[in-house]
Design a protein around this motif. Sequence first.
Motif, short mmCIF file in Angstrom:
data_model
loop_
_atom_site.label_atom_id
_atom_site.label_comp_id
_atom_site.label_asym_id
_atom_site.label_seq_id
_atom_site.Cartn_x
_atom_site.Cartn_y
_atom_site.Cartn_z
N SER A 43 -2.47 13.01 0.30
CA SER A 43 -2.33 13.94 -0.81
C SER A 43 -3.67 14.47 -1.30
CB SER A 43 -1.59 13.26 -1.97
OG SER A 43 -0.33 12.77 -1.56
N HIS A 44 -4.69 13.62 -1.22
CA HIS A 44 -6.02 14.01 -1.69
C HIS A 44 -7.03 13.60 -0.62
CE1 HIS A 44 -4.19 14.57 -5.67
NE2 HIS A 44 -3.60 13.41 -5.47
N ILE A 75 -10.30 4.81 1.17
CA ILE A 75 -10.64 3.40 0.95
C ILE A 75 -11.21 2.84 2.25
CG2 ILE A 75 -9.75 1.10 0.41
CD1 ILE A 75 -7.60 2.45 -1.29
N LYS A 76 -12.41 2.26 2.17
CA LYS A 76 -13.05 1.69 3.35
C LYS A 76 -13.84 0.45 2.94
CE LYS A 76 -16.92 4.91 2.80
NZ LYS A 76 -17.70 5.98 3.43
N ILE A 126 0.87 -1.19 0.00
CA ILE A 126 0.00 0.00 0.00
C ILE A 126 0.90 1.23 0.00
CG2 ILE A 126 -1.79 1.26 1.24
CD1 ILE A 126 -2.60 -1.40 2.53
N ARG A 127 0.78 2.09 -0.99
CA ARG A 127 1.71 3.21 -1.11
C ARG A 127 1.62 4.15 0.08
NH1 ARG A 127 -2.03 4.06 -5.29
NH2 ARG A 127 -3.19 6.04 -5.28
N GLU A 128 2.72 4.82 0.36
CA GLU A 128 2.86 5.64 1.57
C GLU A 128 1.84 6.77 1.65
OE1 GLU A 128 6.84 7.01 1.80
OE2 GLU A 128 7.71 5.02 2.13
N GLU A 129 1.28 7.13 0.52
CA GLU A 129 0.27 8.19 0.49
C GLU A 129 -0.91 7.86 1.41
OE1 GLU A 129 -3.15 9.55 -2.74
OE2 GLU A 129 -1.29 8.63 -3.44
N PHE A 130 -1.23 6.55 1.55
CA PHE A 130 -2.38 6.13 2.35
C PHE A 130 -1.98 5.86 3.79
CE2 PHE A 130 -3.84 4.93 -1.93
CZ PHE A 130 -5.09 5.55 -1.93
N THR A 173 -3.92 3.41 -9.07
CA THR A 173 -4.74 2.45 -8.33
C THR A 173 -5.38 3.16 -7.13
OG1 THR A 173 -2.82 1.76 -7.00
CG2 THR A 173 -3.28 0.51 -9.01
N GLY A 174 -6.43 2.53 -6.60
CA GLY A 174 -7.12 3.12 -5.44
C GLY A 174 -8.62 3.02 -5.59
N CYS A 175 -9.34 3.89 -4.91
CA CYS A 175 -10.81 3.91 -4.95
C CYS A 175 -11.27 4.31 -6.36
CB CYS A 175 -11.35 4.88 -3.91
SG CYS A 175 -13.15 5.01 -3.92
N ILE A 176 -12.08 3.47 -6.98
CA ILE A 176 -12.49 3.71 -8.36
C ILE A 176 -13.29 4.99 -8.49
CG2 ILE A 176 -13.94 2.83 -10.24
CD1 ILE A 176 -13.13 0.02 -9.42
N ARG A 177 -14.17 5.26 -7.54
CA ARG A 177 -14.99 6.48 -7.61
C ARG A 177 -14.12 7.72 -7.62
NH1 ARG A 177 -19.91 7.29 -3.47
NH2 ARG A 177 -20.67 5.56 -4.77
N TRP A 178 -13.10 7.74 -6.74
CA TRP A 178 -12.22 8.91 -6.70
C TRP A 178 -11.39 8.99 -7.98
CZ3 TRP A 178 -7.09 9.98 -7.17
CH2 TRP A 178 -6.70 11.29 -6.84
N LEU A 179 -10.87 7.85 -8.45
CA LEU A 179 -10.06 7.84 -9.67
C LEU A 179 -10.87 8.37 -10.85
CD1 LEU A 179 -8.31 4.36 -9.31
CD2 LEU A 179 -7.22 6.59 -9.11
#
Length: 233
Positions: free
Chosen positions: A136-137, A142-143, A117-121, A171-177
Amino acid sequence: MEGLRVADADLVVYIHPSKANKIKQAVLRQLSSALLFQFNENFDGVVLAYDEQFQSNKAKITPGIVPNLGVKLKAKLLLFSPKPDMLLEGKVVKLGKESIHVIVLGFSSAAITFEDIREEFKYKTKHGESVFASMSHKRHVIKVGSMIRFLVKSFDEEILHISGSLIPPHTGCIRWLYRHTIEEVSQLDRSLKKQREKDLEVEMQEQDTQVDAAFTSSIHRHKSKRKRTAEES
């Protein structure tokens, strides 16, 4: 989503002679029990669905201690074949400090461990709910229940388990992407529009300058002509 493909197959399905009066029903039951949601080495994937086409209503008796009926048919198979570096999508069903657990296509489990899991999270607890929130955003969260896109690291064919990664930035939450992509496209469109307007303004200024120069030149030529005419008179 990557990892899905369609394949054509020539199959021979063996059924018990007692099913000779209901061959198609027996064949379909055999296909469902022997093929669906299992990894098949011949097709290099998990069979999710099939569309069969019987070549004939006849079945051939195969010799042996227990004779069977062999039925030939053609089928289109929908296969799930995840490979390393493919992008998959799934629903988060469990989340903890060290991992995110996902279900893909309703049957295959996937796990993304902390080191992937990248450090951003960062793991947080909000109102009693565990989440991985982006530093960052702020809206990228992600939940449990989130649909996420992740990268495949490996796939265990026997237990249909996927090891995934959220290291890549896409990669990540599809809705946010999706929303982030729309915003980026909108910002790009606005930038292009402003640039086109600026280019048009510069072009118009250049045209005005050229018209002014031509007009000034015309006046000078007209005055010179009048002066030469007066001198000749």
